[in-house]
Motif scaffolding. Sequence first.
Motif, mmCIF file in Angstrom:
data_model
loop_
_atom_site.group_PDB
_atom_site.id
_atom_site.type_symbol
_atom_site.label_atom_id
_atom_site.label_comp_id
_atom_site.label_asym_id
_atom_site.label_seq_id
_atom_site.Cartn_x
_atom_site.Cartn_y
_atom_site.Cartn_z
ATOM 1 N N ARG A 14 8.557 121.244 98.503
ATOM 2 C CA ARG A 14 7.277 121.950 98.494
ATOM 3 C C ARG A 14 6.405 121.569 97.293
ATOM 4 O O ARG A 14 5.183 121.425 97.426
ATOM 5 C CB ARG A 14 7.594 123.448 98.468
ATOM 6 N N ALA A 15 7.035 121.414 96.147
ATOM 7 C CA ALA A 15 6.270 121.125 94.929
ATOM 8 C C ALA A 15 5.518 119.800 95.041
ATOM 9 O O ALA A 15 4.481 119.610 94.405
ATOM 10 C CB ALA A 15 7.196 121.094 93.714
ATOM 11 N N GLU A 18 3.192 120.283 99.176
ATOM 12 C CA GLU A 18 2.150 121.302 99.337
ATOM 13 C C GLU A 18 0.811 120.898 98.724
ATOM 14 O O GLU A 18 -0.250 121.224 99.298
ATOM 15 C CB GLU A 18 2.610 122.655 98.773
ATOM 16 N N PRO A 19 0.780 120.178 97.602
ATOM 17 C CA PRO A 19 -0.532 119.755 97.084
ATOM 18 C C PRO A 19 -1.297 118.814 98.007
ATOM 19 O O PRO A 19 -2.483 118.567 97.780
ATOM 20 C CB PRO A 19 -0.175 119.076 95.751
ATOM 21 N N GLY A 20 -0.635 118.263 99.021
ATOM 22 C CA GLY A 20 -1.360 117.527 100.059
ATOM 23 C C GLY A 20 -1.602 116.037 99.821
ATOM 24 O O GLY A 20 -2.596 115.495 100.320
ATOM 25 N N THR A 42 1.855 119.380 106.526
ATOM 26 C CA THR A 42 1.947 120.659 105.802
ATOM 27 C C THR A 42 3.392 121.144 105.777
ATOM 28 O O THR A 42 4.139 120.945 106.738
ATOM 29 C CB THR A 42 1.069 121.754 106.432
ATOM 30 N N ILE A 43 3.746 121.767 104.659
ATOM 31 C CA ILE A 43 5.009 122.512 104.627
ATOM 32 C C ILE A 43 4.921 123.645 105.650
ATOM 33 O O ILE A 43 3.860 124.244 105.846
ATOM 34 C CB ILE A 43 5.237 123.093 103.209
ATOM 35 N N PHE A 46 10.611 127.099 103.978
ATOM 36 C CA PHE A 46 11.490 126.670 102.882
ATOM 37 C C PHE A 46 12.918 126.453 103.358
ATOM 38 O O PHE A 46 13.588 125.530 102.932
ATOM 39 C CB PHE A 46 11.517 127.750 101.789
ATOM 40 N N HIS A 154 4.788 116.394 87.098
ATOM 41 C CA HIS A 154 3.617 116.426 87.981
ATOM 42 C C HIS A 154 2.946 115.056 88.001
ATOM 43 O O HIS A 154 2.078 114.776 87.172
ATOM 44 C CB HIS A 154 2.627 117.503 87.529
ATOM 45 N N VAL A 172 -3.063 119.446 85.152
ATOM 46 C CA VAL A 172 -2.143 120.523 85.520
ATOM 47 C C VAL A 172 -2.636 121.820 84.887
ATOM 48 O O VAL A 172 -2.938 121.854 83.694
ATOM 49 C CB VAL A 172 -0.713 120.202 85.025
ATOM 50 N N LEU A 184 6.892 133.873 92.244
ATOM 51 C CA LEU A 184 7.234 132.607 91.609
ATOM 52 C C LEU A 184 8.439 132.005 92.322
ATOM 53 O O LEU A 184 8.887 132.514 93.346
ATOM 54 C CB LEU A 184 7.493 132.828 90.113
ATOM 55 N N GLY A 185 8.974 130.898 91.772
ATOM 56 C CA GLY A 185 10.060 130.223 92.487
ATOM 57 C C GLY A 185 9.546 129.833 93.840
ATOM 58 O O GLY A 185 8.474 129.251 93.962
ATOM 59 N N ARG A 188 5.945 133.224 98.215
ATOM 60 C CA ARG A 188 4.690 132.822 98.830
ATOM 61 C C ARG A 188 3.670 133.917 98.692
ATOM 62 O O ARG A 188 2.633 133.886 99.292
ATOM 63 C CB ARG A 188 4.916 132.505 100.313
#
Lengths: 188, 188
Positions: A14-15, A18-20, A42-43, A46, A154, A172, A184-185, A188
């Motif tokens: 996801r990390a 997700e930013p695409g 897209t994600i 999880f 990143h 960032v 967090l973690g 969503r």
Amino acid sequence: MVHRKVDLPVHGARAYLEPGPVLLVTSCHEGERNVMTLGWHTIVEFNPSLVACVISGGNHSFDLIRGSGECVLNVPTLELIDTVVAIGNRSGREHDKFTELDLAIGDAEKVAAPLLTACHANFECRLADARMVDDYNLFLFEIVKAHVASRPKHPKTLHYTGDGVFVVAGKVVSRRGDFQPALLGNGR
Amino acid sequence: MVHRKVDLPVHGARAYLEPGPVLLVTSCHEGERNVMTLGWHTIVEFNPSLVACVISGGNHSFDLIRGSGECVLNVPTLELIDTVVAIGNRSGREHDKFTELDLAIGDAEKVAAPLLTACHANFECRLADARMVDDYNLFLFEIVKAHVASRPKHPKTLHYTGDGVFVVAGKVVSRRGDFQPALLGNGR
């Protein structure tokens, strides 16, 4: 140069997804292999680690991915932009892009498609649900193995806007202190 | 400050959504309205202009969007980061986020959900296919009306990596000269 890859829990994809960013999708079926660019993804979940990808039926990779039920999603960074553009502008029907572009590859663990070792991260995928392929070219994959460079955390990724123009995600900004702990973690 | 909005052909939404920014999704159903953050989306088709969004069933907005079959996808920029974080960290079940966060809204043309006027772009959506909602929370929307600020052409957008951290897409890199003409415009 890419730092040593480490295993990542599959939900951690996801990390990076997700930013695409634009992805390079590798595939292999019945002795034939290909690589294509992909910006439509897209994600979805999880656990299991699901990702939806739209792969036009006009692409040579469509048949390889549908036939094998597998692919690898590779995350290129800014320094690979010329490779990304070259891959996106030739078809695997007429070109062996791996040879022509001298792409460094490695073996995946769970799928036959190769990893692009110069990419920051590699996500091995198996087709999880093909229900939307006929109507929308939408493949739902499960990420079954994740490899990621140990640093930077990143990377500078490429995000396609169409018309030959990319925007680069670089700066960032953390707002971690403003988040509810439950979000967090993987919240969503 | 947001520059005057102009109408955009609906397929042009790709330029703003394909890079993968965090969105603010507004909804309205039976007199109730809400706004949520969304990072899980992808363009699916140009014509009709389709976008897939994954909206967890735990979100208050899920019921409003499923019930009304409508929403607006609003594209916030870097200067709205505090608003984005505030929206993402409170639930519409307990909060009227529009009032609490003093969100400027405008009327949509084709749906009941409001436009967030401080956002760079607003895409009015109607639910086009709900087949994947039960299994994956995946909504397929058709963009039926698109509004976008006349400038800048490439706004600084927020891309969520999880864990309270965003990356900002800012730097613009054109490789237009290296693209096949057939792959420019809306080519893929």
